[in-house]
Design a protein around this motif. Structure first.
Motif, PDB file in Angstrom:
ATOM      1  N   THR A 195     -53.850   0.208  24.024  1.00 39.97           N
ATOM      2  CA  THR A 195     -54.352  -1.010  24.650  1.00 39.97           C
ATOM      3  C   THR A 195     -53.914  -1.030  26.107  1.00 39.97           C
ATOM      4  N   LYS A 196     -54.682  -1.725  26.905  1.00 38.00           N
ATOM      5  CA  LYS A 196     -54.325  -1.971  28.303  1.00 38.00           C
ATOM      6  C   LYS A 196     -54.596  -3.440  28.578  1.00 38.00           C
ATOM      7  N   PRO A 197     -53.581  -4.291  28.391  1.00 35.97           N
ATOM      8  CA  PRO A 197     -53.795  -5.738  28.512  1.00 35.97           C
ATOM      9  C   PRO A 197     -54.455  -6.121  29.830  1.00 35.97           C
ATOM     10  N   SER A 198     -55.453  -6.981  29.758  1.00 37.60           N
ATOM     11  CA  SER A 198     -56.219  -7.379  30.930  1.00 37.60           C
ATOM     12  C   SER A 198     -55.761  -8.722  31.485  1.00 37.60           C
ATOM     13  N   LYS A 199     -54.838  -9.387  30.790  1.00 34.34           N
ATOM     14  CA  LYS A 199     -54.361 -10.693  31.268  1.00 34.34           C
ATOM     15  C   LYS A 199     -52.881 -10.838  30.954  1.00 34.34           C
ATOM     16  N   TRP A 200     -52.223 -11.721  31.702  1.00 33.08           N
ATOM     17  CA  TRP A 200     -50.817 -12.006  31.436  1.00 33.08           C
ATOM     18  C   TRP A 200     -50.729 -12.955  30.241  1.00 33.08           C
ATOM     19  N   GLN A 201     -49.986 -12.534  29.228  1.00 35.87           N
ATOM     20  CA  GLN A 201     -49.798 -13.346  28.031  1.00 35.87           C
ATOM     21  C   GLN A 201     -48.435 -13.010  27.446  1.00 35.87           C
ATOM     22  N   HIS A 202     -47.992 -13.807  26.488  1.00 37.58           N
ATOM     23  CA  HIS A 202     -46.681 -13.546  25.895  1.00 37.58           C
ATOM     24  C   HIS A 202     -46.656 -12.159  25.261  1.00 37.58           C
ATOM     25  N   LYS A 203     -45.485 -11.543  25.331  1.00 31.10           N
ATOM     26  CA  LYS A 203     -45.324 -10.190  24.783  1.00 31.10           C
ATOM     27  C   LYS A 203     -45.679 -10.133  23.296  1.00 31.10           C
ATOM     28  N   VAL A 204     -45.479 -11.215  22.567  1.00 26.98           N
ATOM     29  CA  VAL A 204     -45.884 -11.263  21.156  1.00 26.98           C
ATOM     30  C   VAL A 204     -47.378 -10.956  21.028  1.00 26.98           C
ATOM     31  N   PHE A 205     -48.181 -11.531  21.909  1.00 21.92           N
ATOM     32  CA  PHE A 205     -49.628 -11.319  21.836  1.00 21.92           C
ATOM     33  C   PHE A 205     -50.030  -9.938  22.351  1.00 21.92           C
ATOM     34  N   ASP A 206     -49.258  -9.389  23.300  1.00 21.88           N
ATOM     35  CA  ASP A 206     -49.467  -7.985  23.687  1.00 21.88           C
ATOM     36  C   ASP A 206     -49.297  -7.081  22.468  1.00 21.88           C
ATOM     37  N   ASN A 207     -48.240  -7.353  21.698  1.00 26.37           N
ATOM     38  CA  ASN A 207     -47.978  -6.554  20.493  1.00 26.37           C
ATOM     39  C   ASN A 207     -49.065  -6.729  19.445  1.00 26.37           C
ATOM     40  N   MET A 208     -49.536  -7.965  19.285  1.00 24.61           N
ATOM     41  CA  MET A 208     -50.609  -8.230  18.321  1.00 24.61           C
ATOM     42  C   MET A 208     -51.912  -7.538  18.734  1.00 24.61           C
ATOM     43  N   ASP A 209     -52.178  -7.503  20.054  1.00 24.27           N
ATOM     44  CA  ASP A 209     -53.381  -6.827  20.544  1.00 24.27           C
ATOM     45  C   ASP A 209     -53.335  -5.333  20.248  1.00 24.27           C
TER      46      ASP A 209
END
Length: 289
Positions: free
Chosen positions: A118-132
């Motif tokens: 994944t390459k996160p496209s927005k700033w969000q909590h790290k929990v949601f980075d992990n879920m993505d």
């Protein structure tokens, strides 16, 4: 490449207390998706106690980031931190399939030899980075929750320590964690002293920290006029978790104590320094940044 049959999973998280706490929704999600699979987790030596009592985890493996080793082979590797070339080469040899996130920090290795990423496209909590990241293998979690368990021996030990400082079960406790992992997250010592003095008439004020934090805490105590308790360097990771369980309020800089407090749903005031609060705020509605 198609996902193989998943019987054994290794999750790599070679960071610190807070980083590990925000990975806990990953283990429950993996276990729900692959109920018959064994989920092992690799953490740095000394961080094992953060995952104490987590029933989604089969085994905790300690790993040296500079000399990584695995005694077993795995079907799936989930790389959260750190995706160094050395670690990824090991995983290429020891695992059939690898997923990882390409954003773990500006200066940090992003992961190599990944089957999906994944390459996160927005700033969000790290929990949601992990879920993505888990979405790359068709795992979706609507309401992720942190998980943290208290070691009964640590609870007993903390109760004994508090008795020595004449802190009873009836006392209201505020924990102040003033020492960050990174200097850029620091807050002026005189302000912590002012907070301690202002609140000490109604609450027992306890300062926490690691052995390396003693100098920072002693500087604060040299400015305090009323009573406070200094436990910096006098608690293990398990005992820190048990101590925060006792708290009525936690005031913390952006570091592990803040994430422990959030995971235990304690009222939390977080002081954010150079870190991004969108990514690293306490993952709890019972908090203010």
């Amino acid at each position: 490449k198609k996902l193989p049959e998943i019987k054994k999973i290794i999750v790599i998280e070679l960071k610190y207390i807070g980083d590990i706490i925000v990975t806990t929704p990953v283990y429950s999600a993996l276990k729900k998706k692959f109920p018959d699979a064994k989920v092992d987790v690799a953490v740095p030596k000394g961080m094992e106690d953060v995952l104490y009592g987590n029933k989604n985890i089969n085994k905790i493996v300690t790993m040296d980031i500079n000399n990584p080793k695995l005694d077993e082979d795995y079907d799936l590797a989930v790389i959260l931190h750190n995706g160094t070339k050395k670690i990824c080469k090991l995983l290429k040899q020891k695992t059939k399939y690898r997923i990882g996130c390409t954003r773990v920090g500006i200066t940090e290795p992003k992961g190599y030899y990944l089957n999906r990423k994944t390459k996160p496209s927005k700033w969000q909590h790290k929990v949601f980075d992990n879920m993505d990241l888990l979405k790359t293998i068709d795992i979706s979690v609507e309401n992720p929750k942190l998980e943290l368990h208290i070691n009964p021996n640590a609870r007993k030990s903390i109760n004994e320590k508090l008795k020595k400082y004449k802190v009873s079960s009836k006392d209201k406790i505020i924990i102040i964690h003033a020492a960050p992992q990174h200097k850029t997250h620091q807050w002026p010592p005189e302000r912590f002293a002012e907070i301690s003095d202002a609140l000490s008439k109604k609450y027992k004020i306890i300062f926490t920290g690691a052995e390396k934090d003693k100098e920072i805490i002693e500087d604060i105590f040299s400015r305090i006029h009323n009573k406070a308790i200094n436990l910096a360097g006098f608690t293990t990771v398990s005992e820190l978790i048990a101590l925060i369980e006792r708290a009525d309020l936690v005031i913390s800089v952006d570091t592990g104590a803040m994430h422990i407090s959030a995971a235990l749903n304690k009222p939390t005031i977080a002081l954010s320094g150079a870190g991004n609060p969108l990514v690293w705020h306490p993952f709890s509605e019972n908090s203010k940044v």
